[in-house]
Design an enzyme around this catalytic site. Structure first.
Site, PDB file in Angstrom:
ATOM      1  CE1 TYR A 125       6.469  -4.081  -3.304  1.00  0.00           C
ATOM      2  CE2 TYR A 125       7.610  -6.035  -4.606  1.00  0.00           C
ATOM      3  CZ  TYR A 125       6.984  -5.534  -3.328  1.00  0.00           C
ATOM      4  OH  TYR A 125       6.995  -6.371  -2.263  1.00  0.00           O
TER       5      TYR A 125
ATOM      6  CG  ASP B  48      -1.678   0.471   8.899  1.00  0.00           C
ATOM      7  OD1 ASP B  48      -1.239  -0.794   8.845  1.00  0.00           O
ATOM      8  OD2 ASP B  48      -2.270   1.043   8.164  1.00  0.00           O
TER       9      ASP B  48
ATOM     10  CG  ASP C 205       1.018   9.300   5.396  1.00  0.00           C
ATOM     11  OD1 ASP C 205       1.415   8.329   4.846  1.00  0.00           O
ATOM     12  OD2 ASP C 205       0.665  10.435   4.907  1.00  0.00           O
TER      13      ASP C 205
ATOM     14  CE  LYS D  65       8.888  -3.889  -0.725  1.00  0.00           C
ATOM     15  NZ  LYS D  65       8.529  -3.555   0.915  1.00  0.00           N
TER      16      LYS D  65
ATOM     17  CB  VAL E 133       2.695 -13.281   1.141  1.00  0.00           C
ATOM     18  CG1 VAL E 133       1.938 -13.470   2.656  1.00  0.00           C
ATOM     19  CG2 VAL E 133       4.230 -13.277   1.265  1.00  0.00           C
TER      20      VAL E 133
ATOM     21  CB  SER F 218      10.160  -7.866  -2.230  1.00  0.00           C
ATOM     22  OG  SER F 218       9.421  -8.669  -3.127  1.00  0.00           O
TER      23      SER F 218
ATOM     24  CB  THR G  74      -2.543 -10.853   0.529  1.00  0.00           C
ATOM     25  OG1 THR G  74      -2.257 -10.605  -0.767  1.00  0.00           O
ATOM     26  CG2 THR G  74      -1.521 -10.975   1.634  1.00  0.00           C
TER      27      THR G  74
END
Length: 250
Positions: free
Chosen positions: A150, A37, A59, A154, A183, A137, A185
């Protein structure tokens, strides 16, 4: 279950969210996990919970970093059994107002990283007859308002996954993807994303609401990652597995 005993697994995005939950689940089933990560402290925190795990700074926006993290795993463990491409970012707004830099960053992290990591990993996965689990996604399967960039990244993951699965099936390397919906979060639960979009039409947003409630937990997605990564899915390749509470069911 000990489905992953003896397996060396690279998990990107392992500092938090779905990446951390996946690393924890895979380790609970016996895997030795390398937690990668950009947030090294977060990756180290994840790894500290898991027997035999390690952390490495990574990265996803850098092609060189993608190659180096695979080299790191091979140098440290001598093999790679599973690559879990989970690192990713969100990006939302009106289609005509998305900045060029935001588009480029989304493509680099959500899509190009999967290409660079897979390219580096595939020769090693051929040796172990391993597999790749990509993170797409629900927005990669159907249109999602205010998520054009986005969703494009995906959807690209979907096309890449299917094509590489076909190409590598005869080489005994499986390639699958998971398509989560909402999800739970902190970002999603707080409504922070959509609340910042000026002039939003919530009727359009509601079209992509899960049919089940409440939202999925990261652990729900991690369970699907562990299944596809394991030999229980030995004859499954090229699928897009929705974990979306019926979001894309119609």
């Amino acid at each position: 279950m000990n489905r992953m005993t003896g397996k060396i697994v690279l998990v990107t995005g392992a500092a938090s969210g779905i990446g951390r939950a996946s690393a924890v689940r895979l380790a609970s089933e016996g895997a030795i996990v390398v937690c990668a990560d950009r947030n090294l402290a977060g990756a180290e925190e994840t790894a500290a919970q898991l027997p035999g795990a390690s952390a490495v700074e990574f990265d996803a926006a850098s092609a060189e970093a993608c190659r180096k993290v695979v080299d790191h795993v091979i140098a440290k463990h001598g093999k790679l059994d599973v690559l879990c491409n989970i690192a990713g970012i969100g990006g939302f707004g009106h289609a005509a107002q998305i900045a060029d830099e935001e588009w480029d960053r989304l493509v680099a992290i959500n899509l190009s990283s999967i290409f660079h990591l897979s390219k580096a990993a595939l020769p090693h996965l051929e040796k172990t007859q391993g597999n790749i689990v990509n993170m797409s996604s629900a927005s990669g399967l159907v249109g999602a308002a205010y998520a054009s960039a986005y969703s494009a990244t995906k959807a690209g993951v979907v096309g890449y996954t299917r094509t590489v699965a076909i190409e590598y099936a005869s080489r005994q390397v499986r390639v699958n993807a998971i398509c989560p919906g909402g999800v739970d979060t902190p970002l999603i639960a707080g409504g922070a994303v959509m609340g910042q979009i000026e002039g939003i039409d919530f009727a359009l947003v509601a079209r992509m609401s899960p049919k089940m409630a409440p939202l999925a937990r990261p652990e729900d997605v991690a369970a699907a990652v562990a299944f596809l990564a394991s030999d229980d899915a030995r004859f499954i390749t090229g699928i897009m597995l929705p974990v979306d509470g019926g979001q894309t069911a119609g």
